[in-house]
Structures are given as structure tokens and as C-alpha cells.
Design a protein around this motif. Structure first.
Motif, PDB file in Angstrom:
ATOM      1  N   VAL A 149       0.852  -1.184   0.000  1.00  0.00           N
ATOM      2  CA  VAL A 149       0.000   0.000   0.000  1.00  0.00           C
ATOM      3  C   VAL A 149       0.889   1.236   0.000  1.00  0.00           C
ATOM      4  N   ALA A 150       0.583   2.159  -0.903  1.00  0.00           N
ATOM      5  CA  ALA A 150       1.400   3.371  -1.034  1.00  0.00           C
ATOM      6  C   ALA A 150       1.317   4.212   0.238  1.00  0.00           C
ATOM      7  N   ASP A 151       2.446   4.791   0.596  1.00  0.00           N
ATOM      8  CA  ASP A 151       2.527   5.680   1.747  1.00  0.00           C
ATOM      9  C   ASP A 151       2.672   7.095   1.214  1.00  0.00           C
ATOM     10  N   CYS A 152       1.600   7.839   1.261  1.00  0.00           N
ATOM     11  CA  CYS A 152       1.610   9.176   0.657  1.00  0.00           C
ATOM     12  C   CYS A 152       2.321  10.176   1.570  1.00  0.00           C
ATOM     13  N   ALA A 153       3.104  11.034   0.957  1.00  0.00           N
ATOM     14  CA  ALA A 153       3.773  12.109   1.692  1.00  0.00           C
ATOM     15  C   ALA A 153       2.763  13.210   2.013  1.00  0.00           C
ATOM     16  N   VAL A 154       3.122  14.017   3.007  1.00  0.00           N
ATOM     17  CA  VAL A 154       2.261  15.139   3.377  1.00  0.00           C
ATOM     18  C   VAL A 154       2.270  16.150   2.235  1.00  0.00           C
ATOM     19  N   PRO A 155       1.129  16.533   1.743  1.00  0.00           N
ATOM     20  CA  PRO A 155       1.105  17.490   0.620  1.00  0.00           C
ATOM     21  C   PRO A 155       1.673  18.840   1.049  1.00  0.00           C
ATOM     22  N   GLU A 156       2.258  19.556   0.099  1.00  0.00           N
ATOM     23  CA  GLU A 156       2.894  20.841   0.370  1.00  0.00           C
ATOM     24  C   GLU A 156       1.940  21.994   0.099  1.00  0.00           C
ATOM     25  N   CYS A 157       0.685  21.733   0.279  1.00  0.00           N
ATOM     26  CA  CYS A 157      -0.300  22.783   0.076  1.00  0.00           C
ATOM     27  C   CYS A 157      -1.481  22.542   1.004  1.00  0.00           C
ATOM     28  N   PRO A 160      -4.973  20.315  -1.396  1.00  0.00           N
ATOM     29  CA  PRO A 160      -4.652  19.228  -2.326  1.00  0.00           C
ATOM     30  C   PRO A 160      -5.929  18.635  -2.942  1.00  0.00           C
ATOM     31  N   VAL A 161      -5.755  18.028  -4.092  1.00  0.00           N
ATOM     32  CA  VAL A 161      -6.889  17.405  -4.790  1.00  0.00           C
ATOM     33  C   VAL A 161      -6.498  15.976  -5.154  1.00  0.00           C
ATOM     34  N   TYR A 162      -7.515  15.147  -5.303  1.00  0.00           N
ATOM     35  CA  TYR A 162      -7.330  13.748  -5.701  1.00  0.00           C
ATOM     36  C   TYR A 162      -7.711  13.598  -7.167  1.00  0.00           C
ATOM     37  N   GLU A 163      -6.743  13.207  -7.968  1.00  0.00           N
ATOM     38  CA  GLU A 163      -6.990  12.982  -9.379  1.00  0.00           C
ATOM     39  C   GLU A 163      -7.448  11.536  -9.597  1.00  0.00           C
ATOM     40  N   PRO A 164      -8.254  11.309 -10.628  1.00  0.00           N
ATOM     41  CA  PRO A 164      -8.677   9.927 -10.929  1.00  0.00           C
ATOM     42  C   PRO A 164      -7.474   9.022 -11.201  1.00  0.00           C
ATOM     43  N   GLU A 165      -7.554   7.788 -10.691  1.00  0.00           N
ATOM     44  CA  GLU A 165      -6.516   6.774 -10.871  1.00  0.00           C
ATOM     45  C   GLU A 165      -5.194   7.149 -10.224  1.00  0.00           C
ATOM     46  N   GLN A 166      -5.193   8.138  -9.331  1.00  0.00           N
ATOM     47  CA  GLN A 166      -3.991   8.469  -8.572  1.00  0.00           C
ATOM     48  C   GLN A 166      -4.262   8.217  -7.101  1.00  0.00           C
ATOM     49  N   CYS A 167      -3.258   7.680  -6.427  1.00  0.00           N
ATOM     50  CA  CYS A 167      -3.435   7.331  -5.024  1.00  0.00           C
ATOM     51  C   CYS A 167      -3.277   8.535  -4.111  1.00  0.00           C
ATOM     52  N   CYS A 168      -2.206   9.271  -4.295  1.00  0.00           N
ATOM     53  CA  CYS A 168      -1.883  10.356  -3.375  1.00  0.00           C
ATOM     54  C   CYS A 168      -2.418  11.688  -3.896  1.00  0.00           C
ATOM     55  N   PRO A 169      -2.791  12.568  -2.997  1.00  0.00           N
ATOM     56  CA  PRO A 169      -3.275  13.888  -3.431  1.00  0.00           C
ATOM     57  C   PRO A 169      -2.133  14.725  -4.014  1.00  0.00           C
ATOM     58  N   VAL A 170      -2.487  15.637  -4.883  1.00  0.00           N
ATOM     59  CA  VAL A 170      -1.495  16.487  -5.546  1.00  0.00           C
ATOM     60  C   VAL A 170      -1.870  17.954  -5.343  1.00  0.00           C
ATOM     61  N   CYS A 171      -0.833  18.791  -5.392  1.00  0.00           N
ATOM     62  CA  CYS A 171      -1.036  20.241  -5.296  1.00  0.00           C
ATOM     63  C   CYS A 171      -0.995  20.803  -6.718  1.00  0.00           C
ATOM     64  N   LYS A 172      -2.158  21.020  -7.301  1.00  0.00           N
ATOM     65  CA  LYS A 172      -2.215  21.435  -8.700  1.00  0.00           C
ATOM     66  C   LYS A 172      -1.631  22.832  -8.899  1.00  0.00           C
ATOM     67  N   ASN A 173      -1.711  23.682  -7.872  1.00  0.00           N
ATOM     68  CA  ASN A 173      -1.201  25.056  -8.003  1.00  0.00           C
ATOM     69  C   ASN A 173       0.111  25.258  -7.260  1.00  0.00           C
ATOM     70  N   GLY A 174       0.759  24.167  -6.900  1.00  0.00           N
ATOM     71  CA  GLY A 174       2.037  24.270  -6.224  1.00  0.00           C
ATOM     72  C   GLY A 174       1.880  24.478  -4.729  1.00  0.00           C
TER      73      GLY A 174
END
Length: 222
Positions: A149-157, A160-174
Motif C-alpha cells: 500500500v502506497a505511503d503518501c507524503a504530506v502534501p505541500e499545500c 490538495p486534490v485527488y486525481e482519478p486513478e492516482q493514489c496520493c493527493p497532488v497540489c495542482k497550483n504548487g
């Protein structure tokens, strides 16, 4: 009077003599139930000892003849001492065997499990698959599924948003942080109002922005 007494004694001796064993009807005295059934139970069977063998179905085999008794698939030989049956050391059935046949003397495995079952789906040996965006799994040769199971890092924003088919949240605007109720980008100073300039803490995106008051702008000269 004496004559009549003498005649009566004669009758008493004569009447028992008239009742003979042949005059007794045996139908009037039925035998005990045990006596009636005992004669039916004493059935006489042929004795084949030393002459042949009889299987479970009643078939007779000659001495030296091979046959298969009804309770076993292993062959037997008829001898004077009775049937002598083969009792081989059968190989062990594979623990992953899914189909066993008992047609011969020993059970035989006809099909071995060569797949993994996970959440109702079958996967080939060494096949890799992702049951969810955060799981990576593989079907091992032991027919067991091992997953990571993936261990997601703490987002830097802070948004954060969850994209389809992605496990960890991403910061789309940095990277960014909060300055009051306003979200400001990290790495630069941002004037949030006429009097305050703020900037995010380096690496600590979850902390509120650090702000300082400057000369307020927008005041009209009197």
C-alpha cells in the motif's frame, strides 16, 4: 348306592385314557414367537473356505483369480486363506490440487491450482495488478497475493486534490499556505491587503503565513 359310586370311579379312569396325544390339535397352541423365527434365521450358506473367495456382491472367484472388491479400487488375489489385496504406498496429493480422481488403486491429482484469487478475481502466477490506486499486488508462486500500500507524503499545500486513478493527493497550483482566510503561494511575499505583506514558512506549509505590517497604501491626502 355303593353301585353308583363304583361306576363313577370307572368313568374317571376311562376318560383320561381317551385323550391321546394325537387328539391334541397343535394349532390351538401356537408356538412362541422366538421358536417360529429361529428356524428361518438358520440359513445355510455354501462354505467357500479353501475353495474360492466371495466379494461384497456375492460373486465367487476361484483360487488364484484377481478381482476388485466393491469397497476398494486396489486388486486382490483369491488364496486359500482369503483375499490378499494390494496396499501400495500411494503418493501424497499435492496441497494445491483442485481435482482428484479415484479411478485407480491410488488417488491421482488431475489439476493443480496455478492461479491466485483476490477479491473474486483470478490472476496468473507472477501477474502484477492494482486493485486500487493505492495498492500494488502480485500473484506469488505460492498462490498467495502480496500487496504493498502506497505511503503518501504530506502534501505541500493546503488545498490538495485527488486525481482519478492516482493514489496520493497532488497540489495542482504548487505549494501554498493560509494567510488568514486567503491562500497565498509559497516562496514569495504577497500583499494581502493595504497594510500587510505575508509569506509562507519554508517547508511548513500547514502553518499560517508570517505577515508584517507595512505603510498602508490607499490613504488619501487631506
Amino acid at each position: 348306592m355303593a353301585l353308583h359310586i363304583h361306576e363313577a370311579w370307572i368313568l374317571l379312569f376311562v376318560i383320561p385314557a381317551l385323550v391321546t396325544p394325537a387328539a391334541i390339535n397343535h394349532e390351538d397352541y401356537p408356538a412362541d414367537e422366538g421358536d417360529q423365527t429361529s428356524s428361518n434365521d438358520n440359513l445355510i450358506f455354501d462354505d467357500y473356505r479353501g475353495k474360492g473367495c466371495v466379494d461384497d456382491s456375492g460373486f465367487v472367484y476361484k483360487l488364484g483369480e484377481r478381482f476388485f472388491p466393491g469397497h476398494s479400487n486396489c486388486p486382490c488375489v483369491c488364496t486359500e486363506d482369503g483375499p490378499v489385496c494390494d496396499q501400495p504406498e500411494c503418493p501424497k496429493i499435492h496441497p494445491k490440487c483442485t481435482k482428484v480422481e479415484h479411478n485407480g488403486c491410488c488417488p491421482e491429482c488431475k489439476e493443480v491450482k496455478n492461479f491466485c484469487e483476490y477479491h473474486g478475481k483470478n490472476y496468473k502466477i507472477l501477474e502484477e495488478f492494482k486493485p486500487s490506486p493505492c495498492e500494488w499486488c502480485r500473484c506469488e508462486p505460492s498462490n498467495e497475493v502480496h500487496c504493498v500500500v502506497a505511503d503518501c507524503a504530506v502534501p505541500e499545500c493546503v488545498n490538495p486534490v485527488y486525481e482519478p486513478e492516482q493514489c496520493c493527493p497532488v497540489c495542482k497550483n504548487g505549494p501554498n499556505c493560509f494567510a488568514g482566510t486567503t491562500i497565498i503561494p509559497a516562496g514569495i511575499e504577497v500583499k494581502v491587503d493595504d497594510c500587510n505583506i505575508c509569506h509562507c514558512h519554508n517547508g511548513d506549509w500547514w502553518k499560517p503565513a508570517q505577515c508584517s505590517k507595512r505603510e498602508c497604501q490607499g490613504k488619501q491626502a487631506l
